[in-house]
Each structure stands twice: as structure tokens, then as C-alpha cells.
Motif scaffolding. Structure first.
Motif, mmCIF file in Angstrom:
data_model
loop_
_atom_site.group_PDB
_atom_site.id
_atom_site.type_symbol
_atom_site.label_atom_id
_atom_site.label_comp_id
_atom_site.label_asym_id
_atom_site.label_seq_id
_atom_site.Cartn_x
_atom_site.Cartn_y
_atom_site.Cartn_z
ATOM 1 N N LEU A 1 0.835 -1.210 0.000
ATOM 2 C CA LEU A 1 0.000 0.000 0.000
ATOM 3 C C LEU A 1 0.871 1.262 0.000
ATOM 4 C CD1 LEU A 1 -2.759 1.496 0.443
ATOM 5 C CD2 LEU A 1 -2.492 1.017 2.893
ATOM 6 N N CYS A 2 1.906 1.265 0.836
ATOM 7 C CA CYS A 2 2.786 2.448 0.917
ATOM 8 C C CYS A 2 3.583 2.630 -0.375
ATOM 9 C CB CYS A 2 3.709 2.338 2.122
ATOM 10 S SG CYS A 2 2.798 2.350 3.680
ATOM 11 N N ASP A 3 4.070 1.543 -0.939
ATOM 12 C CA ASP A 3 4.777 1.631 -2.228
ATOM 13 C C ASP A 3 3.860 2.194 -3.307
ATOM 14 O OD1 ASP A 3 7.387 0.749 -1.753
ATOM 15 O OD2 ASP A 3 6.808 -1.365 -1.866
ATOM 16 N N PHE A 4 2.645 1.689 -3.351
ATOM 17 C CA PHE A 4 1.679 2.152 -4.359
ATOM 18 C C PHE A 4 1.369 3.641 -4.184
ATOM 19 C CE2 PHE A 4 -2.968 2.843 -5.135
ATOM 20 C CZ PHE A 4 -2.858 3.028 -6.512
ATOM 21 N N MET A 5 1.129 4.063 -2.947
ATOM 22 C CA MET A 5 0.741 5.462 -2.725
ATOM 23 C C MET A 5 1.881 6.433 -3.028
ATOM 24 S SD MET A 5 -2.462 5.552 -2.084
ATOM 25 C CE MET A 5 -2.775 7.171 -1.373
ATOM 26 N N ALA A 6 3.120 5.898 -3.041
ATOM 27 C CA ALA A 6 4.282 6.729 -3.366
ATOM 28 C C ALA A 6 4.709 6.560 -4.830
ATOM 29 C CB ALA A 6 5.441 6.360 -2.441
ATOM 30 N N SER A 7 3.948 5.769 -5.596
ATOM 31 C CA SER A 7 4.378 5.417 -6.959
ATOM 32 C C SER A 7 4.082 6.490 -8.003
ATOM 33 C CB SER A 7 3.702 4.104 -7.385
ATOM 34 O OG SER A 7 2.308 4.299 -7.584
ATOM 35 N N GLY A 8 3.310 7.494 -7.634
ATOM 36 C CA GLY A 8 2.964 8.556 -8.576
ATOM 37 C C GLY A 8 2.220 9.656 -7.865
ATOM 38 N N PRO A 9 1.828 10.700 -8.606
ATOM 39 C CA PRO A 9 1.119 11.816 -7.970
ATOM 40 C C PRO A 9 -0.221 11.380 -7.377
ATOM 41 C CG PRO A 9 1.800 12.369 -10.217
ATOM 42 C CD PRO A 9 2.048 10.909 -10.035
ATOM 43 N N VAL A 10 -0.587 12.046 -6.302
ATOM 44 C CA VAL A 10 -1.930 11.904 -5.739
ATOM 45 C C VAL A 10 -2.539 13.312 -5.679
ATOM 46 C CG1 VAL A 10 -1.379 9.854 -4.346
ATOM 47 C CG2 VAL A 10 -1.156 12.143 -3.318
ATOM 48 N N VAL A 11 -3.860 13.369 -5.635
ATOM 49 C CA VAL A 11 -4.545 14.641 -5.393
ATOM 50 C C VAL A 11 -5.224 14.518 -4.030
ATOM 51 C CG1 VAL A 11 -6.360 16.219 -6.161
ATOM 52 C CG2 VAL A 11 -4.858 15.127 -7.846
ATOM 53 N N VAL A 12 -4.756 15.328 -3.083
ATOM 54 C CA VAL A 12 -5.383 15.333 -1.757
ATOM 55 C C VAL A 12 -6.376 16.489 -1.727
ATOM 56 C CG1 VAL A 12 -3.485 14.198 -0.562
ATOM 57 C CG2 VAL A 12 -3.470 16.687 -0.739
ATOM 58 N N GLN A 13 -7.516 16.239 -1.100
ATOM 59 C CA GLN A 13 -8.568 17.248 -1.155
ATOM 60 C C GLN A 13 -9.450 17.158 0.087
ATOM 61 O OE1 GLN A 13 -10.923 14.365 -4.353
ATOM 62 N NE2 GLN A 13 -10.270 16.362 -5.044
ATOM 63 N N VAL A 14 -10.093 18.263 0.398
ATOM 64 C CA VAL A 14 -11.059 18.282 1.493
ATOM 65 C C VAL A 14 -12.435 18.518 0.881
ATOM 66 C CG1 VAL A 14 -11.772 19.394 3.642
ATOM 67 C CG2 VAL A 14 -9.334 19.152 3.112
ATOM 68 N N LEU A 15 -13.357 17.607 1.208
ATOM 69 C CA LEU A 15 -14.732 17.701 0.721
ATOM 70 C C LEU A 15 -15.619 18.147 1.867
ATOM 71 C CD1 LEU A 15 -14.897 14.284 -1.194
ATOM 72 C CD2 LEU A 15 -14.093 16.496 -2.037
ATOM 73 N N GLU A 16 -16.520 19.069 1.594
ATOM 74 C CA GLU A 16 -17.421 19.588 2.624
ATOM 75 C C GLU A 16 -18.871 19.423 2.179
ATOM 76 O OE1 GLU A 16 -16.900 23.522 5.043
ATOM 77 O OE2 GLU A 16 -18.223 23.980 3.349
ATOM 78 N N GLY A 17 -19.724 19.100 3.137
ATOM 79 C CA GLY A 17 -21.152 19.014 2.832
ATOM 80 C C GLY A 17 -21.909 18.368 3.970
ATOM 81 N N GLU A 18 -23.211 18.315 3.800
ATOM 82 C CA GLU A 18 -24.083 17.660 4.774
ATOM 83 C C GLU A 18 -23.728 16.165 4.827
ATOM 84 O OE1 GLU A 18 -26.273 19.324 6.581
ATOM 85 O OE2 GLU A 18 -27.067 17.521 7.548
ATOM 86 N N GLY A 19 -23.346 15.684 5.986
ATOM 87 C CA GLY A 19 -22.989 14.268 6.122
ATOM 88 C C GLY A 19 -21.874 13.851 5.178
#
Ligand code: CMP
Length: 139
Positions: free
Chosen positions: A62-80
Motif C-alpha cells: 500500500l505504501c509503495d503504491f501510494m508513493a508510486s505517482g502523484p496523488v490529489v489530496v482534497q477536502v470535501l465539505e457538505g451535509e454528512g
């Protein structure tokens, strides 16, 4: 209640240019993207983020995969937002994900499953603060 949750578009999805299609799913579900950045994690950074899974057999992969290329981190807001995001993502394993969900449409396997989303308010707070300062969240 209005909530915020941490979402990650994973390397399997960024590499296939799916950022826009995934964001459209969030927005169509009524989630607002109040912060977003494209970054490349080191394996150590991925390891800290997924620390709760460190005893799992798939942790290293899992750690190798998550470091294998770009990721987009984001914060989502809304009801529930936390539950809503999990609904839009679908089950962790794409083979079990409901039709129309992000993982049903885009994920390649249980490991390369296109997106991550926080699972509870406490983890959402910790995960958001791992990537974003308060001043970056524009609701
Ligand atoms: P995520 O929501 O990001 O949280 C932990 C991740 O571990 C999960 O999505 C999956 O991508 C990954 N994962 C869970 N089970 C397995 C598995 N059996 N093999 C590989 N990766 C897994």
C-alpha cells in the motif's frame, strides 16, 4: 450536520487522467471541494498516513503504491460529507462496489482502488490536518 472529510485521488487514477471525472462525481453528489492539491508522497509520508494499517499484510504494498505517482489530496465539505463520500466511492473492493460508484467505474483492484476517504469524524480531522493548514480550507 455539515462535515469535512479528507479524500485522496490515488496514483492509479491520476495516471489515467481521471481527476476531473472523479471530482465531477463528488460535485454531483453535493460535496464541495474546499481545498485541493496535487502532490507526490514519499513512502515514509504514505506510511505515516496509513499508520493504522501497519500490522496488515498489505501495508508495505500500500505504501509503495501510494508513493508510486502523484496523488490529489482534497477536502470535501457538505451535509454528512463523510458518509456521502463513502457512498460515492463505493466498497473498497471494486468487485463489490455498487454500480455508478467511483470504484465500480474506475478502480483496478482492492489495492489500486482510485480513491481514499476518511471513515469517521475523528479520522477525518487527523487526516485533513496531515495535509492542510486551516488557512487552506476555503468553505
Ligand atoms: P483506503 O480506503 O485507502 O484505506 C486502506 C487501503 O488499503 C484501502 O483503501 C485499500 O486500497 C488498501 N487495501 C485494503 N485491503 C487490501 C488488500 N487486501 N490488498 C491490498 N491493499 C488493500
Amino acid at each position: 450536520a455539515t462535515e469535512r472529510t479528507l479524500s485522496i485521488i490515488k496514483p492509479d487514477a491520476t495516471s489515467r487522467n481521471l481527476t476531473g471525472k472523479i471530482n465531477a462525481k463528488f460535485e454531483e453528489a453535493g460535496l464541495r471541494i474546499i481545498a485541493q492539491k496535487r502532490i507526490k508522497l514519499t513512502k515514509a509520508q504514505a506510511g505515516t498516513f496509513y499508520e493504522v494499517h501497519k500490522e496488515r499484510p498489505f501495508y508495505d504494498e500500500l505504501c509503495d503504491f501510494m508513493a508510486s505517482g502523484p496523488v490529489v489530496v482534497q477536502v470535501l465539505e457538505g451535509e454528512g460529507a463523510i458518509a456521502k463520500n463513502r457512498e460515492v466511492m463505493g466498497a473498497t473492493n471494486p468487485a463489490e462496489a455498487a454500480p455508478g460508484t467511483i470504484r465500480a467505474e474506475f478502480a483496478e483492484s482492492v489495492g489500486e482502488n482510485s480513491v481514499h476517504g476518511s471513515d469517521a469524524p475523528e479520522t477525518a480531522a487527523v487526516e485533513i490536518s496531515y495535509f492542510f493548514a486551516g488557512i487552506e480550507l476555503v468553505g
